[in-house]
Design a protein around this motif. Structure first.
Motif, PDB file in Angstrom:
ATOM      1  N   PHE A  35       0.812  -1.217   0.000  1.00  0.00           N
ATOM      2  CA  PHE A  35       0.000   0.000   0.000  1.00  0.00           C
ATOM      3  C   PHE A  35       0.848   1.271   0.000  1.00  0.00           C
ATOM      4  N   ILE A  36       2.109   1.160   0.389  1.00  0.00           N
ATOM      5  CA  ILE A  36       2.984   2.329   0.461  1.00  0.00           C
ATOM      6  C   ILE A  36       3.701   2.602  -0.857  1.00  0.00           C
ATOM      7  N   VAL A  37       4.002   1.554  -1.636  1.00  0.00           N
ATOM      8  CA  VAL A  37       4.835   1.731  -2.829  1.00  0.00           C
ATOM      9  C   VAL A  37       4.245   2.716  -3.845  1.00  0.00           C
ATOM     10  N   PRO A  38       2.910   2.844  -4.017  1.00  0.00           N
ATOM     11  CA  PRO A  38       2.415   3.897  -4.918  1.00  0.00           C
ATOM     12  C   PRO A  38       2.739   5.306  -4.420  1.00  0.00           C
ATOM     13  N   LEU A  39       2.831   5.480  -3.102  1.00  0.00           N
ATOM     14  CA  LEU A  39       3.257   6.775  -2.561  1.00  0.00           C
ATOM     15  C   LEU A  39       4.719   7.025  -2.922  1.00  0.00           C
ATOM     16  N   GLY A  40       5.495   5.957  -2.944  1.00  0.00           N
ATOM     17  CA  GLY A  40       6.869   6.079  -3.398  1.00  0.00           C
ATOM     18  C   GLY A  40       6.923   6.559  -4.837  1.00  0.00           C
ATOM     19  N   GLY A  41       5.935   6.118  -5.646  1.00  0.00           N
ATOM     20  CA  GLY A  41       5.868   6.576  -7.028  1.00  0.00           C
ATOM     21  C   GLY A  41       5.722   8.084  -7.121  1.00  0.00           C
ATOM     22  N   LYS A  42       4.969   8.670  -6.204  1.00  0.00           N
ATOM     23  CA  LYS A  42       4.803  10.125  -6.186  1.00  0.00           C
ATOM     24  C   LYS A  42       6.132  10.828  -5.889  1.00  0.00           C
ATOM     25  N   ILE A  43       6.884  10.280  -4.922  1.00  0.00           N
ATOM     26  CA  ILE A  43       8.175  10.871  -4.562  1.00  0.00           C
ATOM     27  C   ILE A  43       9.162  10.740  -5.710  1.00  0.00           C
ATOM     28  N   ILE A  44       9.197   9.549  -6.305  1.00  0.00           N
ATOM     29  CA  ILE A  44      10.114   9.296  -7.428  1.00  0.00           C
ATOM     30  C   ILE A  44       9.775  10.205  -8.607  1.00  0.00           C
ATOM     31  N   ASN A  45       8.477  10.366  -8.869  1.00  0.00           N
ATOM     32  CA  ASN A  45       8.024  11.220  -9.959  1.00  0.00           C
ATOM     33  C   ASN A  45       8.421  12.678  -9.734  1.00  0.00           C
ATOM     34  N   ARG A  46       8.569  13.047  -8.475  1.00  0.00           N
ATOM     35  CA  ARG A  46       8.928  14.428  -8.134  1.00  0.00           C
ATOM     36  C   ARG A  46      10.437  14.660  -8.182  1.00  0.00           C
ATOM     37  N   PHE A  47      11.235  13.733  -7.693  1.00  0.00           N
ATOM     38  CA  PHE A  47      12.663  13.971  -7.518  1.00  0.00           C
ATOM     39  C   PHE A  47      13.558  13.241  -8.524  1.00  0.00           C
ATOM     40  N   GLY A  48      13.037  12.215  -9.190  1.00  0.00           N
ATOM     41  CA  GLY A  48      13.844  11.499 -10.169  1.00  0.00           C
ATOM     42  C   GLY A  48      14.325  10.155  -9.668  1.00  0.00           C
ATOM     43  N   PHE A  49      14.814   9.324 -10.592  1.00  0.00           N
ATOM     44  CA  PHE A  49      15.205   7.953 -10.269  1.00  0.00           C
ATOM     45  C   PHE A  49      16.467   7.904  -9.414  1.00  0.00           C
ATOM     46  N   GLU A  50      17.527   8.579  -9.854  1.00  0.00           N
ATOM     47  CA  GLU A  50      18.795   8.515  -9.133  1.00  0.00           C
ATOM     48  C   GLU A  50      18.691   9.164  -7.759  1.00  0.00           C
ATOM     49  N   HIS A  51      17.970  10.278  -7.667  1.00  0.00           N
ATOM     50  CA  HIS A  51      17.795  10.930  -6.371  1.00  0.00           C
ATOM     51  C   HIS A  51      17.027  10.031  -5.402  1.00  0.00           C
ATOM     52  N   SER A  52      16.028   9.322  -5.907  1.00  0.00           N
ATOM     53  CA  SER A  52      15.232   8.447  -5.043  1.00  0.00           C
ATOM     54  C   SER A  52      16.058   7.262  -4.559  1.00  0.00           C
ATOM     55  N   ILE A  53      16.912   6.714  -5.441  1.00  0.00           N
ATOM     56  CA  ILE A  53      17.821   5.650  -5.011  1.00  0.00           C
ATOM     57  C   ILE A  53      18.762   6.191  -3.936  1.00  0.00           C
ATOM     58  N   PHE A  54      19.242   7.422  -4.150  1.00  0.00           N
ATOM     59  CA  PHE A  54      20.098   8.082  -3.155  1.00  0.00           C
ATOM     60  C   PHE A  54      19.377   8.199  -1.814  1.00  0.00           C
ATOM     61  N   PHE A  55      18.107   8.629  -1.834  1.00  0.00           N
ATOM     62  CA  PHE A  55      17.330   8.777  -0.602  1.00  0.00           C
ATOM     63  C   PHE A  55      17.129   7.432   0.099  1.00  0.00           C
ATOM     64  N   SER A  56      17.097   6.345  -0.684  1.00  0.00           N
ATOM     65  CA  SER A  56      16.789   5.033  -0.100  1.00  0.00           C
ATOM     66  C   SER A  56      17.948   4.454   0.706  1.00  0.00           C
ATOM     67  N   ILE A  57      19.191   4.756   0.304  1.00  0.00           N
ATOM     68  CA  ILE A  57      20.356   4.132   0.924  1.00  0.00           C
ATOM     69  C   ILE A  57      20.454   4.412   2.424  1.00  0.00           C
ATOM     70  N   PRO A  58      20.252   5.655   2.895  1.00  0.00           N
ATOM     71  CA  PRO A  58      20.304   5.875   4.350  1.00  0.00           C
ATOM     72  C   PRO A  58      19.311   5.016   5.125  1.00  0.00           C
ATOM     73  N   PHE A  59      18.141   4.762   4.536  1.00  0.00           N
ATOM     74  CA  PHE A  59      17.145   3.935   5.226  1.00  0.00           C
ATOM     75  C   PHE A  59      17.559   2.468   5.240  1.00  0.00           C
ATOM     76  N   CYS A  60      18.270   2.037   4.189  1.00  0.00           N
ATOM     77  CA  CYS A  60      18.824   0.681   4.188  1.00  0.00           C
ATOM     78  C   CYS A  60      19.868   0.545   5.299  1.00  0.00           C
ATOM     79  N   ILE A  61      20.698   1.572   5.432  1.00  0.00           N
ATOM     80  CA  ILE A  61      21.712   1.577   6.495  1.00  0.00           C
ATOM     81  C   ILE A  61      21.053   1.564   7.866  1.00  0.00           C
ATOM     82  N   LEU A  62      20.017   2.402   8.038  1.00  0.00           N
ATOM     83  CA  LEU A  62      19.296   2.455   9.316  1.00  0.00           C
ATOM     84  C   LEU A  62      18.623   1.121   9.633  1.00  0.00           C
ATOM     85  N   TYR A  63      18.177   0.419   8.588  1.00  0.00           N
ATOM     86  CA  TYR A  63      17.568  -0.899   8.795  1.00  0.00           C
ATOM     87  C   TYR A  63      18.569  -1.859   9.425  1.00  0.00           C
TER      88      TYR A  63
END
Length: 385
Positions: free
Chosen positions: A62-90
């Motif tokens: 249910f959350i991944v379509p919201l991710g689509g909104k963020i990706i659509n706003r900031f771009g593919f590479e920026h969104s991958i960049f944003f994801s890495i800190p959360f992977c580290i925090l995990y």
């Protein structure tokens, strides 16, 4: 030979992602095979481990379509960049679970955010910037990178666990993951935000009659959750040695590189469906054989042929999926792809949860879970071109 294996018209966006994937693959390969074993070591039962991931994928759906909104706003590479800190925090949260159980809830949240930002962006980037005539080679190189840089990781991760414990491994993985961000911004991302990305339309596309066959096909990825969670525990209960397990996985990956190198070329020359069909039959047989394996050489052979058959399935399947995404809208189609495979993973993991919860861990339970995963993998062939 180089022309047969490597793409000749590689775009900058793909090249940057290759380098980032290489670093990230090395980091995650050190821990991925041992991740469910860490939960098991902390005292979680197999049903509890499965429940954690079932619930995680349910929320992710249910959350991944919201991710689509963020990706659509900031771009593919920026969104991958944003994801890495959360992977580290995990992984850092998993590190802290051994001290305080509360961190399991933080790990749960960080994992969802990471997947939401990372995977649709990752696939959409390849779909948008890839060259149709070299899709097979481009996807093949991803698999070669996974195998090459992931080959050392399991052995190294096993040795670190034996020598220093899981917590040190989590810290090392987090540090290496940080470095995977750097290649994404060696040049500026050229991304133009499209019109508003609709949350509701994601579910309309998912359950639309014309997309039904594609949804079933992508649900075949549900088998992955058994391979990533249940299979490592099954190996550990037989071998009970982290370094040997890591070494077996590493060796199987090294050997399979040579076969994988040729698969992408074969797809680009029109042999994709034939290759997928042959690989899928052997892959199903491998699932049936898993329950009878209890020796290191047996585990090595299963992992070796599993890697080869999976690449024989995934390279033509993903290459064709990227072509379809570029035709119908990269981000929209990749969100559809993600939601479809999530359904498959939830379904298979929930069945496995019920079997282990009700019947325990006898031989026929393990065999049944592997058999169901094998049946799920047959969905790959639905509507395959």
């Amino acid at each position: 030979m180089i022309k047969k294996i490597f793409p000749q018209f590689l775009k900058r966006e793909i090249a940057e992602l290759y380098v980032s994937i290489a670093i990230k693959t090395f980091a995650l390969s050190m821990i991925s095979i041992f991740e469910p074993l860490y939960f098991y070591k902390l005292g979680f039962s197999i049903p509890q481990i499965l429940f954690f991931f079932v619930l995680n994928y349910f929320v992710y759906f249910f959350i991944v379509p919201l991710g689509g909104k963020i990706i659509n706003r900031f771009g593919f590479e920026h969104s991958i960049f944003f994801s890495i800190p959360f992977c580290i925090l995990y992984f850092l949260s998993l590190y802290c679970v051994s001290f305080n159980f509360f961190f399991i809830f933080l790990a749960f949240i960080f994992l969802i955010i990471y997947k939401t930002l990372c995977w649709p962006s990752y696939h959409a980037n390849f779909a948008k910037y890839g060259v149709d005539e070299e899709r097979g080679k481009e996807v093949g190189i991803i698999n070669i990178i996974d195998l090459t840089f992931g080959a050392v990781g399991p052995l190294l991760g096993g040795l670190i666990i034996v020598s220093f414990g899981f917590n040190i491994l989590f810290i090392i993985v987090a540090c290496i993951l940080s470095a995977s961000i750097i290649p994404l911004f060696t040049t500026k991302e050229q991304f133009v935000s499209r019109k508003n990305f609709s949350y509701k339309d994601c579910f309309k596309r998912l359950f639309c009659q014309k997309n039904r066959k594609d949804m079933w096909k992508f649900m075949g990825f549900g088998e992955e959750i058994i391979h990533l969670i249940i299979w490592p525990i099954f190996i550990f209960l037989s071998i009970k040695n982290y370094s040997i397990i890591g070494g077996l996985i590493s060796l199987s990956l090294i050997v399979s590189i040579f076969v994988t190198s040729y698969i992408g070329y074969s797809f680009d020359n029109g042999n994709g469906k034939k290759m997928l069909k042959k690989s899928l039959f052997l892959h199903f047989i491998l699932w049936l054989a898993r329950g009878f394996i209890n020796s290191p050489i047996g585990f090595f052979l299963i992992e070796l042929f599993n890697t080869i058959t999976l690449n024989g399935i995934h390279i033509p399947l993903i290459a064709h999926t990227y072509k379809m995404a570029k035709k119908y809208g990269t981000l929209k189609y990749m969100i559809f792809f993600e939601q479809s495979l999530i359904i498959g993973k939830i379904f298979i993991a929930f069945i496995a949860f019920l079997l282990f919860f009700i019947f325990g861990t006898g031989f026929w339970v393990w065999f049944s879970v592997f058999f169901i995963a094998g049946l799920c993998s047959l969905l790959y062939y639905v509507n395959s071109k």
